[in-house]
Scaffold this motif. Structure first.
Motif, short mmCIF file in Angstrom:
data_model
loop_
_atom_site.label_atom_id
_atom_site.label_comp_id
_atom_site.label_asym_id
_atom_site.label_seq_id
_atom_site.Cartn_x
_atom_site.Cartn_y
_atom_site.Cartn_z
N SER A 1 0.81 -1.22 0.00
CA SER A 1 0.00 0.00 0.00
C SER A 1 0.84 1.27 0.00
O SER A 1 0.35 2.34 -0.34
CB SER A 1 -0.94 0.00 1.21
OG SER A 1 -0.19 0.06 2.42
N SER A 2 2.11 1.16 0.39
CA SER A 2 2.98 2.35 0.43
C SER A 2 3.69 2.59 -0.90
O SER A 2 4.30 3.64 -1.09
CB SER A 2 4.04 2.19 1.53
OG SER A 2 4.95 1.15 1.22
N ARG B 1 2.38 3.01 -3.96
CA ARG B 1 1.74 4.05 -4.78
C ARG B 1 2.08 5.44 -4.27
O ARG B 1 2.45 6.31 -5.08
CB ARG B 1 0.23 3.83 -4.80
CG ARG B 1 -0.50 4.84 -5.68
CD ARG B 1 -1.99 4.54 -5.74
NE ARG B 1 -2.69 5.53 -6.52
CZ ARG B 1 -3.99 5.54 -6.72
NH1 ARG B 1 -4.74 4.58 -6.17
NH2 ARG B 1 -4.56 6.49 -7.43
N PRO B 2 1.96 5.72 -2.94
CA PRO B 2 2.35 7.06 -2.45
C PRO B 2 3.82 7.38 -2.76
O PRO B 2 4.15 8.53 -3.07
CB PRO B 2 2.11 6.97 -0.94
CG PRO B 2 1.08 5.92 -0.79
CD PRO B 2 1.38 4.92 -1.86
N LYS B 3 4.69 6.39 -2.63
CA LYS B 3 6.11 6.61 -2.94
C LYS B 3 6.28 7.01 -4.39
O LYS B 3 7.03 7.94 -4.72
CB LYS B 3 6.92 5.35 -2.65
CG LYS B 3 7.25 5.11 -1.19
CD LYS B 3 8.13 3.89 -1.05
CE LYS B 3 8.51 3.62 0.40
NZ LYS B 3 9.38 2.45 0.54
N GLU C 1 4.04 8.33 -6.42
CA GLU C 1 3.47 9.66 -6.64
C GLU C 1 4.39 10.76 -6.10
O GLU C 1 4.58 11.79 -6.73
CB GLU C 1 2.09 9.75 -5.99
CG GLU C 1 1.04 8.89 -6.66
CD GLU C 1 -0.31 8.96 -5.97
OE1 GLU C 1 -0.37 9.58 -4.88
OE2 GLU C 1 -1.28 8.40 -6.52
N ALA C 2 4.96 10.51 -4.92
CA ALA C 2 5.88 11.50 -4.32
C ALA C 2 7.13 11.66 -5.18
O ALA C 2 7.62 12.78 -5.36
CB ALA C 2 6.25 11.07 -2.91
N TYR D 1 1.99 13.17 9.65
CA TYR D 1 1.33 11.87 9.54
C TYR D 1 1.87 10.90 10.59
O TYR D 1 1.11 10.27 11.33
CB TYR D 1 1.58 11.27 8.16
CG TYR D 1 0.74 11.83 7.03
CD1 TYR D 1 -0.35 12.65 7.28
CD2 TYR D 1 1.05 11.54 5.71
CE1 TYR D 1 -1.11 13.17 6.24
CE2 TYR D 1 0.29 12.05 4.67
CZ TYR D 1 -0.78 12.86 4.93
OH TYR D 1 -1.54 13.35 3.92
N LEU E 1 2.23 5.48 5.72
CA LEU E 1 2.30 6.50 4.67
C LEU E 1 3.33 7.57 5.03
O LEU E 1 4.11 8.01 4.17
CB LEU E 1 0.93 7.15 4.49
CG LEU E 1 0.84 8.30 3.49
CD1 LEU E 1 1.26 7.86 2.10
CD2 LEU E 1 -0.59 8.87 3.45
N LEU F 1 6.65 8.49 2.79
CA LEU F 1 6.92 9.82 2.27
C LEU F 1 8.24 10.38 2.80
O LEU F 1 8.98 11.06 2.07
CB LEU F 1 5.77 10.77 2.63
CG LEU F 1 4.43 10.48 1.97
CD1 LEU F 1 3.37 11.47 2.44
CD2 LEU F 1 4.55 10.53 0.45
#
Length: 201
Positions: free
Chosen positions: A6-7, A9-11, A13-14, A35, A176, A180
């Motif tokens: 799950s982490s 995708r945020p990575k 995008e970042a 966060y 998350l 990040l």
């Protein structure tokens, strides 16, 4: 889906954001810290019989308050510094205007090195620009993190879902934040490496 999955995708995008504008790394790092801190405070409160008075919860809360106080003090210092820079710009512009008006056109023509106020003013602004930019960043960062902190508090205290679901939210939020932070640090290290290579050439 695991926390690690799950982490991703945020990575991703970042990383995309930082590749387009590396200067945003500081904002991402600040957001990630909020966060992580808020999630750790909530989880520590939930998993201890002492609740919000547990060692972990008190520690997280103290770190958050200490960071907030430090940010406010830093922002206030920059605001004062920016004000002094503005006063200096206005004063030097006035002095240059007076000096320019006291010299006739013939003396200026005989001495090409004499600059008009319109030529000197951009130099004053360029000198003060880093201070202005840092002040703006500090104000923006403080505003964003303050708003984000309130939003996270509402998310983690949502009474419409079960305590277990709120705990899952906190764990996901902490993961998350870590993701990040890792991405922001990697981007900063990469930027430092490019800077070193540039000076070595």
């Amino acid at each position: 889906m695991t926390m690690a999955d799950s982490s991703k995708r945020p990575k991703k995008e970042a990383r995309g954001i930082l590749e387009s504008d590396p200067s945003l790394g500081r904002f991402i790092a600040e957001i990630a810290w909020v966060y992580t801190n808020r999630a750790e405070w909530y989880l520590a409160s939930l998993t201890s019989a002492l609740g919000s008075w547990s060692m972990g919860a008190v520690s997280s809360k103290a770190h958050g308050r200490g960071r907030e106080a430090s940010q406010k003090a830093h922002t206030a210092k920059l605001a004062v510094k920016s004000f002094m820079q503005l006063r200096r710009i206005v004063k030097e512009a006035d002095d240059s205007e007076k000096a320019a008006s006291s010299n006739d056109n013939a003396s200026v023509a005989q001495n090409p090195s004499v600059k008009s106020v319109h030529e000197e003013l951009p130099e004053y602004i360029s000198t003060a620009l880093p201070t202005f930019m840092e002040t703006f960043w500090s104000l923006s960062s403080h505003d964003i993190t303050g708003t984000l902190d309130k939003v996270i508090e509402r998310v983690l205290k949502d009474a419409s879902i079960s305590a277990e679901s709120r705990c899952d939210r906190a764990r996901a939020l902490r993961e998350l934040g870590h993701a990040l932070q890792e991405t922001a640090k990697a981007s900063e290290a990469k930027a430092d490496g490019r800077e070193c290579q540039r000076f070595e050439k």
